[in-house]
Design a protein around this motif. Structure first.
Motif, PDB file in Angstrom:
ATOM      1  N   UNK A   1      -1.440 -12.719  -6.678  1.00 14.14           N
ATOM      2  CA  UNK A   1      -2.115 -12.662  -5.383  1.00 14.14           C
ATOM      3  C   UNK A   1      -1.217 -13.233  -4.294  1.00 14.14           C
ATOM      4  N   UNK A   2      -1.365 -12.682  -3.099  1.00 14.15           N
ATOM      5  CA  UNK A   2      -0.492 -13.071  -1.986  1.00 14.15           C
ATOM      6  C   UNK A   2      -0.535 -14.575  -1.702  1.00 14.15           C
ATOM      7  N   UNK A   3      -1.718 -15.125  -1.645  1.00 13.45           N
ATOM      8  CA  UNK A   3      -1.854 -16.549  -1.343  1.00 13.45           C
ATOM      9  C   UNK A   3      -1.732 -17.367  -2.632  1.00 13.45           C
ATOM     10  N   UNK A   4      -0.777 -18.283  -2.642  1.00 15.51           N
ATOM     11  CA  UNK A   4      -0.574 -19.124  -3.820  1.00 15.51           C
ATOM     12  C   UNK A   4      -1.840 -19.911  -4.161  1.00 15.51           C
ATOM     13  N   UNK A   5      -2.622 -20.268  -3.152  1.00 16.45           N
ATOM     14  CA  UNK A   5      -3.842 -21.038  -3.412  1.00 16.45           C
ATOM     15  C   UNK A   5      -4.902 -20.206  -4.135  1.00 16.45           C
ATOM     16  N   UNK A   6      -4.808 -18.879  -4.058  1.00 18.26           N
ATOM     17  CA  UNK A   6      -5.748 -18.011  -4.763  1.00 18.26           C
ATOM     18  C   UNK A   6      -5.352 -17.792  -6.224  1.00 18.26           C
TER      19      UNK A   6
ATOM     20  N   UNK B   1       0.942 -10.027  -3.383  1.00 16.50           N
ATOM     21  CA  UNK B   1       2.111 -10.094  -2.497  1.00 16.50           C
ATOM     22  C   UNK B   1       3.012  -8.939  -2.886  1.00 16.50           C
ATOM     23  N   UNK B   2       3.208  -8.009  -1.983  1.00 15.16           N
ATOM     24  CA  UNK B   2       4.081  -6.876  -2.252  1.00 15.16           C
ATOM     25  C   UNK B   2       5.492  -7.266  -1.868  1.00 15.16           C
ATOM     26  N   UNK B   3       6.424  -7.053  -2.756  1.00 15.09           N
ATOM     27  CA  UNK B   3       7.821  -7.363  -2.499  1.00 15.09           C
ATOM     28  C   UNK B   3       8.527  -6.060  -2.175  1.00 15.09           C
ATOM     29  N   UNK B   4       9.160  -5.999  -1.006  1.00 16.14           N
ATOM     30  CA  UNK B   4       9.855  -4.803  -0.567  1.00 16.14           C
ATOM     31  C   UNK B   4      11.336  -5.100  -0.536  1.00 16.14           C
ATOM     32  N   UNK B   5      12.133  -4.267  -1.212  1.00 12.36           N
ATOM     33  CA  UNK B   5      13.579  -4.487  -1.262  1.00 12.36           C
ATOM     34  C   UNK B   5      14.247  -3.644  -0.191  1.00 12.36           C
ATOM     35  N   UNK B   6      15.086  -4.294   0.613  1.00  8.38           N
ATOM     36  CA  UNK B   6      15.875  -3.592   1.609  1.00  8.38           C
ATOM     37  C   UNK B   6      17.332  -3.896   1.315  1.00  8.38           C
ATOM     38  N   UNK B   7      18.184  -2.891   1.444  1.00  7.70           N
ATOM     39  CA  UNK B   7      19.601  -3.112   1.245  1.00  7.70           C
ATOM     40  C   UNK B   7      20.278  -3.189   2.599  1.00  7.70           C
ATOM     41  N   UNK B   8      20.961  -4.285   2.822  1.00 12.34           N
ATOM     42  CA  UNK B   8      21.751  -4.497   4.019  1.00 12.34           C
ATOM     43  C   UNK B   8      23.190  -4.570   3.542  1.00 12.34           C
ATOM     44  N   UNK B   9      24.114  -4.004   4.256  1.00 11.19           N
ATOM     45  CA  UNK B   9      25.508  -3.911   3.823  1.00 11.19           C
ATOM     46  C   UNK B   9      25.955  -5.204   3.144  1.00 11.19           C
ATOM     47  N   UNK B  10      26.225  -5.102   1.827  1.00  7.75           N
ATOM     48  CA  UNK B  10      26.709  -6.242   1.057  1.00  7.75           C
ATOM     49  C   UNK B  10      25.647  -7.238   0.652  1.00  7.75           C
TER      50      UNK B  10
END
Length: 138
Positions: free
Chosen positions: A82-87, A111-120
């Motif tokens: 869940x997004x909130x650690x307290x939950x 909590x959705x984790x979205x991966x973005x690639x930034x140069x390097x």
């Protein structure tokens, strides 16, 4: 997170691991061609909301698993991410939920984790605006 972790970080990691074991897939695998940012957690959450959560079970299992037990494990996994650690439950609560037949709460949005690639760099951003960056040497 500047080196600070919630005491519920291990619970989150356990939840991801539990969902990976049930599905036979890693969290970073993309599940939708329409939305390439969809990861395992988001995919399981969508199936949960649609009442089709058992579709996530690894196909190599066939029908040789107790659906009730797997559903319970998926619910524990979703409660743990869940997004909130307290939950999120404590690890002792997770153990109790897995060992006993108790009424469990319904999970809130993970909590959705979205991966973005930034140069390097690989940068991971959750919807709660926490960013972790791994810098790779050239």
């Amino acid at each position: 997170m500047q080196g600070l972790f919630s005491i519920k970080s291990d619970v989150f990691s356990f939840g991801v691991l539990l969902l990976e074991i049930i599905s036979g897939k890693k969290n970073n695998v993309r599940y939708s061609h329409e939305d390439p940012s969809t990861n395992l957690i988001e995919h399981v959450w969508d199936l949960w909301k649609d009442g089709r959560v058992l579709e996530i079970v690894d196909s190599s299992m066939g029908d040789s698993y107790p659906a009730h037990e797997v559903s319970k494990c998926i619910q524990v996994g979703l409660l743990s991410v869940q997004e909130s650690a307290s939950d999120r439950p404590t690890m002792s609560s997770v153990t109790s939920m897995l060992e006993n037949e108790t009424k469990m709460p319904m999970p809130n949005q993970p909590a959705f984790i979205i991966k973005r690639t930034i140069i390097g760099q690989d940068s991971f951003t959750s919807i709660n605006e926490v960013t972790i960056t791994a810098i790779e040497p050239q």
